[in-house]
Write an enzyme that holds these catalytic residues in place. Structure first.
Site, PDB file in Angstrom:
ATOM      1  N   LYS A  39       0.829  -1.217   0.000  1.00  0.00           N
ATOM      2  CA  LYS A  39       0.000   0.000   0.000  1.00  0.00           C
ATOM      3  C   LYS A  39       0.856   1.258   0.000  1.00  0.00           C
ATOM      4  CE  LYS A  39      -4.392  -1.643   1.757  1.00  0.00           C
ATOM      5  NZ  LYS A  39      -5.348  -1.582   2.858  1.00  0.00           N
ATOM      6  N   LYS A  42      -3.616 -10.877  -6.748  1.00  0.00           N
ATOM      7  CA  LYS A  42      -4.877 -11.295  -6.128  1.00  0.00           C
ATOM      8  C   LYS A  42      -6.029 -10.418  -6.624  1.00  0.00           C
ATOM      9  CE  LYS A  42      -5.301  -8.738  -2.100  1.00  0.00           C
ATOM     10  NZ  LYS A  42      -5.441  -8.301  -0.794  1.00  0.00           N
ATOM     11  N   LYS A  98     -10.370  -4.966  -5.327  1.00  0.00           N
ATOM     12  CA  LYS A  98     -11.198  -3.830  -5.718  1.00  0.00           C
ATOM     13  C   LYS A  98     -10.338  -2.750  -6.380  1.00  0.00           C
ATOM     14  CE  LYS A  98     -14.692  -1.080  -5.874  1.00  0.00           C
ATOM     15  NZ  LYS A  98     -14.915  -0.004  -4.911  1.00  0.00           N
TER      16      LYS A  98
HETATM   17  P1  TYM Z   1     -10.694  -6.612   3.226  1.00  0.00           P
HETATM   18  O1  TYM Z   1     -11.821  -5.674   3.393  1.00  0.00           O
HETATM   19  O2  TYM Z   1      -9.593  -6.251   2.305  1.00  0.00           O
HETATM   20  O3  TYM Z   1     -11.217  -8.010   2.771  1.00  0.00           O
HETATM   21  C1  TYM Z   1     -12.253  -8.667   3.467  1.00  0.00           C
HETATM   22  C2  TYM Z   1     -11.985 -10.166   3.474  1.00  0.00           C
HETATM   23  O4  TYM Z   1     -11.911 -10.660   2.136  1.00  0.00           O
HETATM   24  C3  TYM Z   1     -10.716 -11.416   1.981  1.00  0.00           C
HETATM   25  N1  TYM Z   1     -10.239 -11.260   0.584  1.00  0.00           N
HETATM   26  C4  TYM Z   1      -9.935 -12.286  -0.216  1.00  0.00           C
HETATM   27  N2  TYM Z   1      -9.985 -13.619  -0.030  1.00  0.00           N
HETATM   28  C5  TYM Z   1      -9.605 -14.408  -1.075  1.00  0.00           C
HETATM   29  N3  TYM Z   1      -9.193 -13.915  -2.274  1.00  0.00           N
HETATM   30  C6  TYM Z   1      -9.135 -12.581  -2.500  1.00  0.00           C
HETATM   31  N4  TYM Z   1      -8.738 -12.109  -3.676  1.00  0.00           N
HETATM   32  C7  TYM Z   1      -9.518 -11.695  -1.440  1.00  0.00           C
HETATM   33  N5  TYM Z   1      -9.576 -10.345  -1.316  1.00  0.00           N
HETATM   34  C8  TYM Z   1     -10.009 -10.104  -0.075  1.00  0.00           C
HETATM   35  C9  TYM Z   1      -9.738 -10.810   2.976  1.00  0.00           C
HETATM   36  O5  TYM Z   1      -8.713 -11.715   3.303  1.00  0.00           O
HETATM   37  C10 TYM Z   1     -10.647 -10.501   4.152  1.00  0.00           C
HETATM   38  O6  TYM Z   1     -10.814 -11.631   4.969  1.00  0.00           O
HETATM   39  N6  TYM Z   1      -7.770  -6.024   7.177  1.00  0.00           N
HETATM   40  C11 TYM Z   1      -9.017  -6.640   6.765  1.00  0.00           C
HETATM   41  C12 TYM Z   1     -10.222  -6.120   7.512  1.00  0.00           C
HETATM   42  C13 TYM Z   1     -10.161  -6.272   8.987  1.00  0.00           C
HETATM   43  C14 TYM Z   1     -10.210  -7.495   9.711  1.00  0.00           C
HETATM   44  C15 TYM Z   1     -10.172  -7.111  11.074  1.00  0.00           C
HETATM   45  C16 TYM Z   1     -10.291  -8.818   9.334  1.00  0.00           C
HETATM   46  C17 TYM Z   1     -10.082  -5.257   9.893  1.00  0.00           C
HETATM   47  N7  TYM Z   1     -10.094  -5.761  11.145  1.00  0.00           N
HETATM   48  C18 TYM Z   1     -10.181  -8.084  12.085  1.00  0.00           C
HETATM   49  C19 TYM Z   1     -10.296  -9.778  10.353  1.00  0.00           C
HETATM   50  C20 TYM Z   1     -10.247  -9.401  11.701  1.00  0.00           C
HETATM   51  C21 TYM Z   1      -9.194  -6.315   5.284  1.00  0.00           C
HETATM   52  O7  TYM Z   1      -8.622  -5.430   4.766  1.00  0.00           O
HETATM   53  O8  TYM Z   1     -10.106  -7.005   4.675  1.00  0.00           O
END
Ligand code: TYM
Length: 338
Positions: free
Chosen positions: A111, A192, A195
């Site tokens: 990032k 991966k 968005k």
């Molecule tokens: P975020 O919002 O980027 O994504 C949400 C969830 O989707 C999963 N994900 C994927 N899984 C498989 N293939 C992909 N291409 C893919 N893109 C996204 C992510 O692994 C995630 O589980 N940091 C976290 C949000 C967060 C969080 C937390 C998660 C904040 N606090 C506490 C768990 C526990 C995030 O950015 O997710």
């Protein structure tokens, strides 16, 4: 019963990577666990965004999650910033986090490269807030995609460190991964699905024509067919396994083994099955977005329930970290005189 916590950023448009890597598991564990799911708006502030759009993105995220099958009565579904204790625990954890462990995080490095004009402290501290999210609810299980595993390791590390310094308080949270823990970008299967890469993702609320177009354009083989399956074709098979019947997958696998697979057929089948699976999600989403007052009420109800747990944890944390003055301290002279 082990508590489950997970979070998702309010991008507004969740995609099949989010669904297959995380949300599908959230829905699955709801029946047997005490679940807390958060729309993490504070995390979303670490990259440039438009404040005027954020509320709609949050509501669209809530509507999509409910559309996917999250039950806001059974599980706690709420917005992170509505429970102030997240920020408070985050600060306390900040004070026990080694800087080096943050600088090593691959997501931070990615990032920071992507947003060179705005490498703010929030971007670096992002995984500490994530640890605070999880520990605030003393969660033992965290269903996430593979890209979050490194962040989860930091959460475990911080739980251990806190317990060591201040006494046993937090369980060490474990990641819960699905079989499709890393869905790749349709237009670049070496990265991966995300968005932030246009053309890489299928939104969960995409209309049928859009889904068909994206799958049709998905990269398969870039060069001559090699010994092993190319990343693009492997990714299409991962999607097929998630959206199609096992017999269909077996048929296409066999065709592949025999060298008789036509990618156009594979894509057509996948698009059809994806449209079938995503249509009910899109319909429920559209309906919920037309009743936004109800959505806001559901989220307020979720925040009340989350806050009740968060307050108890923070009372314990404040006490253990020496932030409580105690009742036996003498009242100041001025107070005694009145
Ligand atoms: P975020 O919002 O980027 O994504 C949400 C969830 O989707 C999963 N994900 C994927 N899984 C498989 N293939 C992909 N291409 C893919 N893109 C996204 C992510 O692994 C995630 O589980 N940091 C976290 C949000 C967060 C969080 C937390 C998660 C904040 N606090 C506490 C768990 C526990 C995030 O950015 O997710």
């Amino acid at each position: 019963m082990a508590r489950v916590f997970s979070g998702i950023q309010p991008t507004g448009q969740l995609h099949v990577g989010n669904y297959l890597g995380a949300i599908r598991n959230w829905v699955a564990v709801q029946a047997e666990h005490d679940c807390v799911f958060s729309i993490v708006d504070l995390h979303a502030m670490t990259i440039p965004y438009d404040p005027a759009e954020l509320p709609q993105r949050v509501l669209a995220t809530a509507a999509t999650l409910i559309g996917c099958g999250i039950d806001p009565e059974r599980s706690i579904l709420y917005v992170q910033s509505h429970v102030r204790e997240h920020s408070e625990l985050c600060w306390i954890l900040n004070c026990i986090t080694p800087l080096g462990s943050l600088q090593r995080m691959t997501q931070f490095k990615d990032k920071a490269k992507q947003h060179q004009e705005n490498v703010n402290a929030g971007l670096l501290n992002y995984p500490i807030l994530q640890a605070a999210d999880i520990l605030l609810y003393k969660a033992a299980l965290v269903p996430v995609g593979e890209d979050q595993v490194q962040h989860l390791e930091l959460s475990r590390d911080l739980a251990r460190r806190f317990n060591h310094l201040f006494g046993e308080t937090f369980p060490e949270p474990q990641a819960l991964l699905t079989r499709a823990a890393r869905v790749m970008a349709l237009n670049d299967p070496t990265r991966k699905m995300s968005k932030s890469i246009p053309g890489s993702f299928v939104a969960l609320t995409a209309p049928p024509e859009e889904i068909q177009g994206l799958i049709r354009r998905a990269v398969t083989d870039t060069g001559p067919r090699g010994e092993s399956m190319s990343p693009g074709v492997a990714n299409l098979f991962t999607l097929l396994e998630s959206f199609s019947a096992p017999e269909t997958v077996a048929q296409f696998r066999e065709a592949y083994e025999q060298g008789a697979l036509r990618y156009v057929d594979l894509k057509q089948q996948l698009a059809e099955d994806m449209v079938r699976a995503l249509t009910p999600i899109r319909e429920r989403y559209t309906e919920l977005m037309s009743r936004q007052d109800e959505l806001k009420e559901l989220l307020a109800y979720g925040a009340d329930r989350a806050r009740a747990i968060a307050r108890d944890t923070m009372e314990e944390v404040r006490d253990k970290t020496g932030l409580v003055l105690g009742t036996s301290a003498a009242a100041p002279t001025a107070a005694r005189a009145t």
